[in-house]
Design a protein around this motif. Structure first.
Motif, PDB file in Angstrom:
ATOM      1  N   ASN A 150       0.895   1.323  39.663  1.00 12.67           N
ATOM      2  CA  ASN A 150      -0.151   2.157  40.273  1.00 12.67           C
ATOM      3  C   ASN A 150      -0.820   3.057  39.242  1.00 12.67           C
ATOM      4  O   ASN A 150      -2.036   3.240  39.244  1.00 12.67           O
ATOM      5  CB  ASN A 150       0.444   3.018  41.389  1.00 12.67           C
ATOM      6  CG  ASN A 150       0.813   2.201  42.620  1.00 12.67           C
ATOM      7  OD1 ASN A 150       0.216   1.141  42.852  1.00 12.67           O
ATOM      8  ND2 ASN A 150       1.770   2.668  43.390  1.00 12.67           N
ATOM      9  N   ALA A 151      -0.017   3.645  38.371  1.00 11.98           N
ATOM     10  CA  ALA A 151      -0.557   4.583  37.389  1.00 11.98           C
ATOM     11  C   ALA A 151      -1.480   3.858  36.414  1.00 11.98           C
ATOM     12  O   ALA A 151      -2.520   4.383  36.006  1.00 11.98           O
ATOM     13  CB  ALA A 151       0.577   5.266  36.626  1.00 11.98           C
ATOM     14  N   ARG A 152      -1.109   2.649  36.031  1.00 12.00           N
ATOM     15  CA  ARG A 152      -1.948   1.891  35.113  1.00 12.00           C
ATOM     16  C   ARG A 152      -3.297   1.558  35.766  1.00 12.00           C
ATOM     17  O   ARG A 152      -4.339   1.650  35.154  1.00 12.00           O
ATOM     18  CB  ARG A 152      -1.220   0.617  34.689  1.00 12.00           C
ATOM     19  CG  ARG A 152      -1.687   0.095  33.345  1.00 12.00           C
ATOM     20  CD  ARG A 152      -0.986  -1.195  32.990  1.00 12.00           C
ATOM     21  NE  ARG A 152       0.457  -1.022  32.973  1.00 12.00           N
ATOM     22  CZ  ARG A 152       1.325  -1.993  33.271  1.00 12.00           C
ATOM     23  NH1 ARG A 152       0.905  -3.195  33.622  1.00 12.00           N
ATOM     24  NH2 ARG A 152       2.614  -1.767  33.205  1.00 12.00           N
ATOM     25  N   GLU A 153      -3.219   1.240  37.061  1.00 10.37           N
ATOM     26  CA  GLU A 153      -4.439   0.909  37.795  1.00 10.37           C
ATOM     27  C   GLU A 153      -5.334   2.152  37.940  1.00 10.37           C
ATOM     28  O   GLU A 153      -6.560   2.080  37.825  1.00 10.37           O
ATOM     29  CB  GLU A 153      -4.052   0.350  39.170  1.00 10.37           C
ATOM     30  CG  GLU A 153      -5.201  -0.186  39.992  1.00 10.37           C
ATOM     31  CD  GLU A 153      -5.944  -1.336  39.331  1.00 10.37           C
ATOM     32  OE1 GLU A 153      -5.419  -1.885  38.337  1.00 10.37           O
ATOM     33  OE2 GLU A 153      -7.055  -1.660  39.800  1.00 10.37           O
ATOM     34  N   ILE A 160      -9.403   7.160  37.853  1.00  6.25           N
ATOM     35  CA  ILE A 160      -9.191   8.067  38.984  1.00  6.25           C
ATOM     36  C   ILE A 160      -8.293   9.211  38.509  1.00  6.25           C
ATOM     37  O   ILE A 160      -7.218   8.963  37.974  1.00  6.25           O
ATOM     38  CB  ILE A 160      -8.494   7.329  40.151  1.00  6.25           C
ATOM     39  CG1 ILE A 160      -9.386   6.186  40.647  1.00  6.25           C
ATOM     40  CG2 ILE A 160      -8.121   8.294  41.264  1.00  6.25           C
ATOM     41  CD1 ILE A 160      -8.684   5.230  41.590  1.00  6.25           C
ATOM     42  N   PRO A 161      -8.712  10.457  38.661  1.00  2.00           N
ATOM     43  CA  PRO A 161      -7.827  11.571  38.280  1.00  2.00           C
ATOM     44  C   PRO A 161      -6.787  11.845  39.365  1.00  2.00           C
ATOM     45  O   PRO A 161      -7.054  11.628  40.549  1.00  2.00           O
ATOM     46  CB  PRO A 161      -8.780  12.744  38.136  1.00  2.00           C
ATOM     47  CG  PRO A 161      -9.951  12.407  39.001  1.00  2.00           C
ATOM     48  CD  PRO A 161     -10.024  10.910  39.128  1.00  2.00           C
ATOM     49  N   VAL A 162      -5.627  12.304  38.951  1.00  2.17           N
ATOM     50  CA  VAL A 162      -4.523  12.557  39.889  1.00  2.17           C
ATOM     51  C   VAL A 162      -3.964  13.961  39.656  1.00  2.17           C
ATOM     52  O   VAL A 162      -3.734  14.349  38.510  1.00  2.17           O
ATOM     53  CB  VAL A 162      -3.395  11.512  39.697  1.00  2.17           C
ATOM     54  CG1 VAL A 162      -2.231  11.797  40.638  1.00  2.17           C
ATOM     55  CG2 VAL A 162      -3.924  10.100  39.901  1.00  2.17           C
ATOM     56  N   VAL A 163      -3.778  14.688  40.739  1.00  4.02           N
ATOM     57  CA  VAL A 163      -3.161  16.014  40.664  1.00  4.02           C
ATOM     58  C   VAL A 163      -1.949  16.024  41.596  1.00  4.02           C
ATOM     59  O   VAL A 163      -2.085  15.755  42.782  1.00  4.02           O
ATOM     60  CB  VAL A 163      -4.163  17.114  41.084  1.00  4.02           C
ATOM     61  CG1 VAL A 163      -3.457  18.450  41.253  1.00  4.02           C
ATOM     62  CG2 VAL A 163      -5.292  17.241  40.061  1.00  4.02           C
ATOM     63  N   LEU A 164      -0.780  16.304  41.034  1.00  2.00           N
ATOM     64  CA  LEU A 164       0.426  16.403  41.849  1.00  2.00           C
ATOM     65  C   LEU A 164       0.949  17.839  41.778  1.00  2.00           C
ATOM     66  O   LEU A 164       1.180  18.358  40.688  1.00  2.00           O
ATOM     67  CB  LEU A 164       1.506  15.443  41.323  1.00  2.00           C
ATOM     68  CG  LEU A 164       1.130  13.957  41.271  1.00  2.00           C
ATOM     69  CD1 LEU A 164       2.258  13.149  40.641  1.00  2.00           C
ATOM     70  CD2 LEU A 164       0.820  13.428  42.669  1.00  2.00           C
ATOM     71  N   ALA A 165       1.095  18.460  42.931  1.00  2.00           N
ATOM     72  CA  ALA A 165       1.599  19.830  42.972  1.00  2.00           C
ATOM     73  C   ALA A 165       3.002  19.829  43.555  1.00  2.00           C
ATOM     74  O   ALA A 165       3.213  19.353  44.668  1.00  2.00           O
ATOM     75  CB  ALA A 165       0.678  20.696  43.819  1.00  2.00           C
ATOM     76  N   PHE A 166       3.952  20.314  42.799  1.00  6.03           N
ATOM     77  CA  PHE A 166       5.336  20.424  43.265  1.00  6.03           C
ATOM     78  C   PHE A 166       5.652  21.875  43.580  1.00  6.03           C
ATOM     79  O   PHE A 166       5.555  22.738  42.715  1.00  6.03           O
ATOM     80  CB  PHE A 166       6.309  19.916  42.201  1.00  6.03           C
ATOM     81  CG  PHE A 166       6.364  18.416  42.110  1.00  6.03           C
ATOM     82  CD1 PHE A 166       5.409  17.717  41.381  1.00  6.03           C
ATOM     83  CD2 PHE A 166       7.363  17.694  42.750  1.00  6.03           C
ATOM     84  CE1 PHE A 166       5.443  16.334  41.294  1.00  6.03           C
ATOM     85  CE2 PHE A 166       7.412  16.309  42.668  1.00  6.03           C
ATOM     86  CZ  PHE A 166       6.452  15.624  41.943  1.00  6.03           C
ATOM     87  N   GLN A 225      -0.613   9.571  29.422  1.00  2.00           N
ATOM     88  CA  GLN A 225      -1.479   9.686  30.595  1.00  2.00           C
ATOM     89  C   GLN A 225      -1.321  10.993  31.354  1.00  2.00           C
ATOM     90  O   GLN A 225      -2.235  11.422  32.045  1.00  2.00           O
ATOM     91  CB  GLN A 225      -1.194   8.505  31.541  1.00  2.00           C
ATOM     92  CG  GLN A 225      -2.242   8.334  32.636  1.00  2.00           C
ATOM     93  CD  GLN A 225      -1.894   7.214  33.604  1.00  2.00           C
ATOM     94  OE1 GLN A 225      -0.891   6.532  33.441  1.00  2.00           O
ATOM     95  NE2 GLN A 225      -2.720   7.017  34.618  1.00  2.00           N
ATOM     96  N   TYR A 226      -0.152  11.636  31.240  1.00  2.00           N
ATOM     97  CA  TYR A 226       0.077  12.797  32.098  1.00  2.00           C
ATOM     98  C   TYR A 226       0.346  14.056  31.282  1.00  2.00           C
ATOM     99  O   TYR A 226       0.640  14.002  30.101  1.00  2.00           O
ATOM    100  CB  TYR A 226       1.255  12.546  33.041  1.00  2.00           C
ATOM    101  CG  TYR A 226       2.598  12.560  32.352  1.00  2.00           C
ATOM    102  CD1 TYR A 226       3.307  13.744  32.186  1.00  2.00           C
ATOM    103  CD2 TYR A 226       3.157  11.391  31.850  1.00  2.00           C
ATOM    104  CE1 TYR A 226       4.533  13.759  31.541  1.00  2.00           C
ATOM    105  CE2 TYR A 226       4.374  11.404  31.207  1.00  2.00           C
ATOM    106  CZ  TYR A 226       5.060  12.592  31.061  1.00  2.00           C
ATOM    107  OH  TYR A 226       6.262  12.616  30.412  1.00  2.00           O
TER     108      TYR A 226
END
Lengths: 475, 475
Positions: A267-270, A276-282, A305-306
């Motif tokens: 998924n991350a490679r795609e 597509i930018p991704v934001v993950l909030a923990f 990538q991250y």
């Protein structure tokens, strides 16, 4: 040194670096193509605490091209306490441009002099530089290129320049020698790494980095501050551990973890390919396992990538601007992933409960947060908000276990015990936060974390679900 | 209010804003084409202390396009104490895209809602927003467009879109009304400005800005800190003033100043066209007239082209990185001008003399500075280094005059008196600095400043000379 021992010592040395904040460390890898620099960096990054590392492998942006050449590296320098890993860094440009004869010999030598000056300046300012030359002989390089090309699952790893650099193998080798001779220094040494099996390679790089971290004899470290003294915790550990062990069979857990991480890697490679930018909030209660959850996510990601952003007290530059600025400034570019270890929700959690923000400010923040997240979604960002919850009893068990374990003790502070006393206040703030910040595309995922294994799988599932929902839509 | 009174009050209100650092102010101008927004902003900027202002009028960079839409504005927010002037800002995009039907009506209304939320958030965080709608009727706009087109000296001011926006005058007017209705708020009011003669226009904008700065009744301000009490300075003023007056006839000075500034305006425009970056570093003894010199330079520049960086103590983010980072981060993009009010030379001046940097660090800095400046030159930057010198006697006269003048008193601090006691130490540091940091293309210009008028002309001449040397070379 055995691998496990090395990993433990390396991590310890890194955490010491982060705690002291006296020096920064740069690890730079350059050299021949198809030497698996990317894989090596990824694996090394898993050995390290990636909340204190950053990986740089990208070409210059338009803003960088409009500034003097070295601006792109100055702006990427790691803060004291952090490790910056550069693939090619300030060597690749000169090396390949010279090999392709785009750079005359005189300009190449000038660049080497600039590099010497830059590295000397870094050294004098407490930035330690370790440089690795990744070596491979021409026949082996050819074999690996062909193997890659013929493997449909890995052919995408080949870049257009890899074959070109294979043809220039002799030139690159000669230039590499010249480059290393001209820029070797005690404060920025070169190490040559012959291509060999990945495990041995990683072991060697880990040992070199550990040596670098441990090198200048620094003042002996005392007991970390803020840890309560003796806690008779042994019984609690006994009580806690078997329960977790029983929760999900180890073999079953390992299989499901590998499956979820494999999916995430794809998924991350795609996501990168489609920009597509991704934001993950923990977010989560102390000791719920945010660090462990984040680690299981990043284990599946390419380190290039991250980036993980640990949100603590604002800097003085951040205090001079509206509070949300410090989250805006950290937003990822298209195709990249920003992981927030604590987030803008601190405004309505810790700042509310501890009285750090006036009531009017944190009440206002609900609408501001909704608008902020709407902006992210409007840009096409995938937003994942994960709340890691834990019962009061389980938290106590984990605190006691931490206090009793020498290499976990640093994770426990007086603040943790203080927060625990305000459990009900936090409970109320959390409930209100859920109620006020649910929105389509910005839903909270509540992860029950008393069982660590199930929690980690749930974190991965949630991240995968978010990404796949987005990837399933056509644009 | 008379213009002079207004200017004085506006400046006083701005300096009060800068001193308190409690609020930031944004002035945003949008509306019809050919309403001389650029000229107005430039003239207003001359009324203000432009060390505390910043002007934003550019389109998005590639880094900005890769982030959510609002990122470009968040990153440009003024710090508390500063004034940010935006031409079109977050209104132009929506307005013109809708007028050209690139934006559907629903998306336009959504954008207006976003603007409302953004401005409310700013207001709550102490950022005051004043918005000006620049109005002109269609016949007048047509007359001005034709006049511009037919004037060879000003035709370059016409942009490709000006005629297009003339044809869309009715649509823009209607959308403007809708926009203002939807986004008017007490905390971010709209003012309509009918096009009229430039002087009256400027007066009106100045009055509105002053009103905004003075508006929320803030706690009464005491005497600025750090000013020594009463200094019997009147005789010295008498002694100093006539000497300066006699130095260069007022009329002759005015003519030569206008000529030098005219040349600078042309040079700066050419520098922008050829996308040459410019870095000007001003150093000098206290009260030598750095501020006045910089002001005479910026008076000739387009406010959208330059930014002044006042270098004081580093922030905590800057302290976490090598010392030169804070200069690297401020380098201008191609075609723009960065003016440093004090500079990286602080390392070998104040930090040396006051013992803020260890001897090894400031000794090392000579080579680091030479390399930094070489990098700038290698990128094609024009570098001007101006040192403003003053005699010990003249400095004393100016200090005493400042202490005695109510609206100059804030410029004098205890530190100034303290520095004066270390005159010989500074003398030695300055001599060594000259000796060690002269280099081709990075020569120091030593400006004798006992005579203010001659000094200001010399500053302009030096800047012009630097620019013209570069512009004379073909690339």
């Amino acid at each position: 040194m055995r691998t496990e021992t090395l990993r433990a010592r390396l991590l310890e040395a890194q955490l010491d670096l982060a705690r002291r904040r006296e020096r920064a460390v740069i690890l730079l890898l350059t050299g021949h193509a198809v030497t698996h620099k990317g894989r090596l960096v990824n694996e090394l990054n898993h050995w390290l605490d990636n909340r204190h590392t950053e990986v740089h492998a990208l070409g210059p942006s338009s803003e960088e091209r409009e500034r003097p050449y070295w601006w792109r590296f100055w702006r990427r320098l790691p803060d004291r306490g952090r490790i910056g890993i550069f693939i090619h860094g300030w060597y690749g440009d000169a090396l390949f441009a010279r090999a392709e004869r785009r750079l005359p010999p005189g300009a190449f030598r000038d660049r080497l002099a600039e590099i010497r000056a830059f590295e000397a300046e870094l050294a004098a300012e407490g930035v330690v530089v370790l440089k690795l030359w990744m070596d491979i002989d021409r026949p082996a390089q050819r074999r690996h290129l062909q193997a890659l090309q013929e493997d449909p699952a890995r052919a995408w790893q080949l870049s257009a320049t890899d074959w070109q650099r294979h043809l220039q193998h002799a030139a690159i080798a000669a230039l590499g020698r010249e480059m290393r001779d001209a820029t070797a220094a005690d404060h920025a040494p070169w190490r040559r790494l012959d291509f060999r099996d990945p495990a041995a390679q990683l072991q060697r790089v880990g040992a070199l980095l550990h040596e670098t971290l441990a090198a200048p004899p620094v003042a002996p470290s005392g007991v970390p501050e803020g840890v309560p003294g003796e806690v008779a915790a042994a019984p609690s550990i006994r009580r806690a551990e078997p329960r977790v062990e029983a929760s999900l069979k180890k073999a079953s857990y390992a299989a499901r973890l590998a499956e979820a991480q494999g999916r995430l890697a794809i998924n991350a490679r795609e996501v990168a390919r489609r920009r597509i930018p991704v934001v993950l909030a923990f977010e989560g209660l102390d000791a719920a396992g945010k660090g462990g959850g984040i680690h299981r996510v990043t284990a599946a990601l390419d380190a290039r990538q991250y980036r993980i952003h640990r949100i603590a007290a604002p800097s003085d530059e951040e205090l001079a601007l509206p509070w949300a600025w410090r989250f805006w400034r950290r937003l990822p570019a298209d195709g990249r992933i920003a992981i927030f270890d604590r987030s803008w929700y601190g405004r309505v959690l810790v700042e509310r409960v501890e009285g750090l923000a006036p009531e009017a400010a944190w009440r206002r923040a609900y609408a501001e947060i909704r608008e902020f997240e709407r902006q992210l979604l409007a840009h096409g960002t995938v937003l994942g908000k994960l709340f890691l919850a834990i019962s009061q009893e389980e938290q106590l068990r984990r605190f006691e276990a931490r206090a009793a374990s020498p290499h976990k003790r640093h994770k426990l502070t007086d603040e943790d015990w203080r927060n625990r006393k305000r459990w009900d206040d936090y409970r109320q703030a959390i409930d209100e936060m859920f109620a006020r910040t649910q929105a389509p595309g910005a839903e909270w995922a509540l992860i029950a974390c008393d069982d660590k294994r199930r929690a980690r799988l749930a974190v991965l599932q949630e991240v995968n679900r978010r990404l796949e929902m987005r990837l399933a839509s056509p644009h």
